[in-house]
Scaffold this active site. Structure first.
Site, short mmCIF file in Angstrom:
data_model
loop_
_atom_site.label_atom_id
_atom_site.label_comp_id
_atom_site.label_asym_id
_atom_site.label_seq_id
_atom_site.Cartn_x
_atom_site.Cartn_y
_atom_site.Cartn_z
N GLU A 1 -8.45 -0.18 -6.19
CA GLU A 1 -8.99 1.44 -5.79
C GLU A 1 -7.75 2.15 -6.03
O GLU A 1 -6.77 1.79 -5.37
CB GLU A 1 -9.57 1.11 -4.33
N ALA B 1 -15.59 -1.80 -3.34
CA ALA B 1 -16.27 -3.05 -3.47
C ALA B 1 -15.45 -4.40 -3.86
O ALA B 1 -15.62 -4.77 -4.81
CB ALA B 1 -17.57 -2.81 -4.57
N GLU B 2 -14.69 -4.75 -2.76
CA GLU B 2 -13.68 -5.73 -2.90
C GLU B 2 -14.50 -7.00 -3.43
O GLU B 2 -13.73 -7.86 -4.30
CB GLU B 2 -13.01 -6.15 -1.80
N ALA C 1 -3.96 -6.09 2.78
CA ALA C 1 -4.16 -7.48 3.11
C ALA C 1 -5.59 -7.50 3.74
O ALA C 1 -6.44 -8.51 3.40
CB ALA C 1 -3.27 -8.40 3.59
N ASP C 2 -5.60 -6.74 4.74
CA ASP C 2 -6.89 -6.87 5.52
C ASP C 2 -8.07 -6.80 4.92
O ASP C 2 -9.19 -7.38 5.29
CB ASP C 2 -6.65 -5.96 6.73
N PHE C 3 -8.03 -6.03 3.77
CA PHE C 3 -9.37 -5.56 2.99
C PHE C 3 -9.81 -7.04 2.36
O PHE C 3 -10.78 -7.16 1.88
CB PHE C 3 -9.16 -4.55 2.14
N HIS D 1 -5.31 -2.73 8.78
CA HIS D 1 -4.50 -2.15 7.63
C HIS D 1 -3.02 -2.83 7.32
O HIS D 1 -2.43 -2.80 6.32
CB HIS D 1 -4.29 -0.65 7.86
#
Lengths: 326, 326
Positions: free
Chosen positions: A29, A59-60, A84-86, A130
């Site tokens: 992104e 849209a990971e 990393a959280d994503f 985050h």
């Protein structure tokens, strides 16, 4: 040698590798037209074009599966997840797909994918969703490699290596993207091999071993330790899978005292595996009970109260003082 | 008629191969000669055979766990069957069974133990084909149940951004295990048009209809416009052999009896072939008889073959392409 920032080191790694190998595609992104939210991919779109530098929709899950398909077809893929959280969105793509499909096919495919992200606290971004450290989401899944560099030279050398790896690598870049460090000149094709820890400082009184924020805390504690006459050995693991076990055993055999210094919350932390290895291999070399300086079992709040959850340099000083009877 | 007599007979044989393969697997399950879960495509032969007939040999396919009707017509039958038995003679040394079987040399990617991945993985693979300037397409299959996974819709966004040579097939057999597909608010083919992907719904028990729709879809995909085909059919058996009492399907007996009498894809096609004078009853029966002999002999051989051993299971080179440590 030159002094550059972490983010510049990664940018150099991308450019050098993408020049060297035209089959590399990077997706994430805001990484193409925006050059990355920290400018980590600045210049890539201009030099390599939109076919190889792709702005992803939010849209990971699709990004990870896209990488699986593209890698199977024969290309090399880098995904920049930003934080990393994503990565929770694409756990399947990483742990059920990338980690397993080569094995289930009995070795027919290679999946040269780098799942890259910043991780860790710093900069008061947004706290809990985050800034987490999440390597323990993945260390229990066989089939992955996990890199955790902290300094620009390691970041550049390991990112170049990760991109060249034929296997899936999770590359946790440190939150300190603007931190300076010395790197070799541009005419050096600088590679750091995984599975080799870096002895930042040799010492004889206590082994401080860790990675990421844990190492930065150790270095911040250095002056206080020296003032108190404690000669600490500081070892940066740099990669978790593969892990330089020999360096760990060698150091604690020398000092007999261990402070494990990391960032991730204590209960599921990777450091527990290191203790397990020592307990099985050479517990008798420890003359004192070891210390684990890492985050408490809390999510991160927003703002300055993070310091109550995160490990601090003072915690390392206190631990060393206790271990060394100072 | 667009297809030669030879081609029509080939399509008939493809469906017979699918039916006999599944019947033999079913028999082996009931006789305790094979381990594992077997999700058979009995009653759905026109879908898989129609897809296989429409594809070129070097077009790629991502099948489902219920795609025997397509896969038996694209790969070596014995190596497929041995893999389904989990034996070392199989394409992947029995390490994955048919559920994860990869045959890259026949342009077959693996079906996925995780539903909903296929369209997203296909998007990445298709992107690689496009980068190479190839005219190959990839056909990715999912069932009506897997089509509920959100990842599919992320894939639609990404594949329209990147404009990739992919055909998505939704094989609607009425049931996602116990979840009836007639309860969705709208026809499945309407879902992707909102993303810009053209779609069509066909009678999945009419092999000519399936093949014509697939040929049109594949031709469109070769121009880098992804498209989607919904094939409507009926699952004759339970979700898998022997393990599904179908409590959710109280009219199963009547529903399947009716389908076998009035809507058997092979019987319908045989009626066409006989009425058009393409084949005699004897010629058609010979196809069945020969196939039964062949496939049963393969099952006997697969049953006798050994399972993979420690050498296959504990092999760092099957896990990693460049093993450092496991």
């Amino acid at each position: 040698m030159r002094t550059i920032k972490n983010v510049t080191a990664w940018n150099e790694a991308y450019k050098e590798e993408m020049r060297r190998d035209k089959d590399i595609v990077i997706i994430g992104e805001d990484i193409a037209k925006n050059g990355g939210i920290m400018a980590q991919t600045l210049g890539l779109l201009d030099e390599f074009g939109p076919e190889r530098v792709i702005d992803a929709p939010i849209a990971e899950n699709a990004q990870a599966s896209f990488a699986m398909g593209l890698a199977a077809q024969g290309k090399k893929v880098i995904i920049d997840f930003m934080n990393a959280d994503f990565m929770a969105y694409c756990m399947d793509g990483i742990v059920n797909q990338a980690a397993k499909q080569r094995y289930l096919s009995s070795g027919k495919w290679t999946f040269p994918i780098v799942f890259l992200t910043l991780q860790g606290a710093g900069g008061f971004l947004a706290g809990g969703q985050h800034e987490s450290t999440v390597e323990s989401w993945f260390t229990g899944t066989p089939g992955l490699k996990i890199y955790v560099p902290t300094f620009p030279a390691d970041g550049k050398g390991l990112l170049k290596y990760a991109i060249r790896e034929p296997d899936p690598v999770i590359f946790f870049a440190p939150r300190m993207f603007a931190m300076d460090g010395e790197v070799p000149d541009l005419d050096v094709d600088y590679i750091v091999e995984p599975g080799k820890a870096n002895v930042i400082k040799e010492g004889k009184d206590v082994s401080i071993i860790g990675y990421g924020l844990g190492i930065l805390n150790a270095m911040k504690a250095q002056k206080d330790l020296a003032d108190k006459g404690i000669d600490a050995e500081i070892i940066d693991l740099r990669t978790l899978v593969p892990l330089d076990k020999a360096a760990i055993f060698k150091s604690i055999k020398k000092t007999g005292k261990l402070i494990l210094s990391t960032e991730s919350p204590e209960r599921g932390a990777y450091g527990n595996y290191i203790f397990s290895l020592i307990l099985q291999e050479c517990p008798e070399v420890l003359t004192k009970r070891p210390k684990f300086i890492t985050s408490k079992n809390y999510p991160l709040p927003f703002g300055p109260s993070q310091k109550f959850v995160l490990p601090q340099p003072e915690d390392i000083v206190a631990a060393a003082v206790e271990l060394c009877d100072k | 008629m667009k297809y030669s007599n030879e081609e029509l007979l080939r399509m008939h044989e493809m469906m017979v191969r699918a039916r006999v393969y599944c019947e033999v697997i079913e028999k082996c399950c009931m006789q305790g000669r094979i381990i594992g879960m077997h999700h058979l495509s009995l009653g759905q032969e026109a879908v898989g055979a129609g897809i296989a007939a429409a594809m070129k040999e070097d077009d790629w396919m991502i099948p489902t766990h219920r795609s025997q009707a397509a896969v038996v017509n694209r790969v070596d039958l014995y190596k497929y069957m041995a893999e389904e038995f989990g034996k070392i003679d199989g394409y992947c040394k029995g390490m994955g069974s048919d559920l994860h079987m990869s045959v890259p040399e026949r342009h077959q990617m693996f079906p996925n133990g995780i539903l909903g991945q296929n369209f997203a993985i296909a998007t990445g693979f298709a992107y690689g084909l496009k980068m190479d300037g190839s005219d190959q397409v990839i056909v990715a299959c999912e069932g009506d149940g897997a089509f509920s996974e959100g990842l599919n819709y992320e894939a639609f966004i990404l594949c329209m951004q990147l404009k990739v040579p992919a055909v998505f097939v939704v094989e609607d057999n009425g049931y996602g295990w116990s979840y009836r597909s007639d309860q969705y608010a709208k026809n499945l083919a309407e879902r992707c048009t909102g993303f810009g992907i053209p779609s069509v719904t066909v009678d999945g028990n009419d092999i000519i209809a399936v093949r014509e729709a697939m040929e049109a879809a594949i031709a469109t995909a070769r121009t880098n416009q992804p498209c989607l085909v919904v094939c409507k059919t009926l699952r004759w058996g339970g979700h898998f052999v022997g393990g599904d009492k179908q409590r959710y399907r109280p009219d199963a007996k009547e529903e399947v009896a009716y389908a076998k009498k009035h809507n058997d894809p092979i019987k319908r096609f045989e009626k066409v072939l006989l009425e058009a004078g393409v084949a005699t009853e004897e010629q058609l029966q010979k196809v069945w008889d020969d196939m039964n002999v062949l496939v049963n002999a393969m099952a006997d051989k697969a049953e006798k073959a050994p399972f993979p051993g420690e050498k296959e299971a504990i092999d760092p080179h099957r896990l990693y392409s460049a093993p450092w440590e496991v």
